[in-house]
Scaffold this motif. Structure first.
Motif, mmCIF file in Angstrom:
data_model
loop_
_atom_site.group_PDB
_atom_site.id
_atom_site.type_symbol
_atom_site.label_atom_id
_atom_site.label_comp_id
_atom_site.label_asym_id
_atom_site.label_seq_id
_atom_site.Cartn_x
_atom_site.Cartn_y
_atom_site.Cartn_z
ATOM 1 N N GLU A 64 26.568 -3.113 -60.981
ATOM 2 C CA GLU A 64 25.230 -3.400 -60.474
ATOM 3 C C GLU A 64 25.130 -4.874 -60.104
ATOM 4 O O GLU A 64 25.423 -5.741 -60.917
ATOM 5 C CB GLU A 64 24.213 -3.061 -61.563
ATOM 6 N N TRP A 66 22.292 -7.414 -58.081
ATOM 7 C CA TRP A 66 21.005 -7.604 -57.416
ATOM 8 C C TRP A 66 21.062 -8.901 -56.629
ATOM 9 O O TRP A 66 21.513 -9.924 -57.136
ATOM 10 C CB TRP A 66 19.877 -7.646 -58.443
ATOM 11 N N GLU A 90 14.141 5.253 -48.960
ATOM 12 C CA GLU A 90 14.801 5.981 -50.057
ATOM 13 C C GLU A 90 16.255 5.542 -50.260
ATOM 14 O O GLU A 90 16.842 5.796 -51.304
ATOM 15 C CB GLU A 90 14.733 7.493 -49.820
ATOM 16 N N GLN A 91 16.847 4.863 -49.286
ATOM 17 C CA GLN A 91 18.240 4.407 -49.376
ATOM 18 C C GLN A 91 18.360 2.932 -49.760
ATOM 19 O O GLN A 91 19.461 2.446 -49.985
ATOM 20 C CB GLN A 91 18.955 4.626 -48.037
ATOM 21 N N THR A 93 17.149 0.075 -52.422
ATOM 22 C CA THR A 93 16.526 -0.114 -53.723
ATOM 23 C C THR A 93 16.192 -1.587 -53.935
ATOM 24 O O THR A 93 17.066 -2.450 -53.822
ATOM 25 C CB THR A 93 17.472 0.366 -54.853
ATOM 26 N N THR A 94 14.935 -1.851 -54.240
ATOM 27 C CA THR A 94 14.494 -3.217 -54.530
ATOM 28 C C THR A 94 13.747 -3.225 -55.861
ATOM 29 O O THR A 94 13.344 -2.173 -56.370
ATOM 30 C CB THR A 94 13.567 -3.766 -53.427
ATOM 31 N N ARG A 95 13.567 -4.413 -56.393
ATOM 32 C CA ARG A 95 12.783 -4.574 -57.616
ATOM 33 C C ARG A 95 12.145 -5.962 -57.618
ATOM 34 O O ARG A 95 12.581 -6.861 -56.893
ATOM 35 C CB ARG A 95 13.641 -4.389 -58.867
ATOM 36 N N LEU A 104 19.208 -4.227 -54.555
ATOM 37 C CA LEU A 104 20.390 -3.699 -55.232
ATOM 38 C C LEU A 104 21.472 -3.451 -54.188
ATOM 39 O O LEU A 104 21.268 -2.682 -53.243
ATOM 40 C CB LEU A 104 20.062 -2.393 -55.970
ATOM 41 N N LYS A 106 24.835 -2.062 -52.461
ATOM 42 C CA LYS A 106 25.623 -0.831 -52.506
ATOM 43 C C LYS A 106 27.035 -1.164 -52.997
ATOM 44 O O LYS A 106 27.624 -2.182 -52.632
ATOM 45 C CB LYS A 106 25.729 -0.190 -51.113
ATOM 46 N N GLU A 110 29.811 3.943 -53.165
ATOM 47 C CA GLU A 110 28.630 4.399 -52.414
ATOM 48 C C GLU A 110 28.836 4.230 -50.915
ATOM 49 O O GLU A 110 28.473 5.114 -50.129
ATOM 50 C CB GLU A 110 27.396 3.605 -52.853
#
Length: 121
Positions: A64, A66, A90-91, A93-95, A104, A106, A110
């Protein structure tokens, strides 16, 4: 010696020659590149390349990771929006973490699942 050279010439002409278009040196946000991994791979595939080697410095694209979204950074809100538009929310990813937005990245598995096919590796 002449017989050996003749055999090599015959062998060389008996095999069909195939050229492949590729890049063996490309970087992403995993190191010092200027693009999200999926955007880099997609760009080469869309331009008709047969293969791509991700050669981020001293990094395997595993686990992982970020990547920060910064107003004046390599990944700014405008580039993140373009990434989401290209691949769909949907493909991507953030936070939010400590008041900062992050993407995030890949992983290599993936990316392979998403982009590899009979014409591109």
């Amino acid at each position: 010696m002449r017989t050996f050279a003749l055999v090599l010439c015959l062998l060389a002409t008996s095999y069909a020659q195939q050229w492949y278009r590729g890049n063996t040196h490309s970087h992403t946000y995993w190191s010092d590149g200027d693009g999200a991994p999926e955007l880099v791979v997609d760009g080469y595939k869309e331009r008709g390349y047969d293969f791509l080697v991700l050669s981020d410095h001293n990094i395997l694209q595993l686990g992982e990771k970020w990547y920060p979204v910064k107003a004046k950074g390599r990944l700014n809100p405008k580039r993140l929006a373009a990434l989401i538009e290209r691949f769909g929310a949907e493909q991507v990813t953030t936070r939010e973490r400590n008041g900062r937005q992050e993407l995030l990245l890949k992983t290599l598995p993936e990316l392979r699942a998403q982009f590899e096919d009979d014409g591109f590796v």
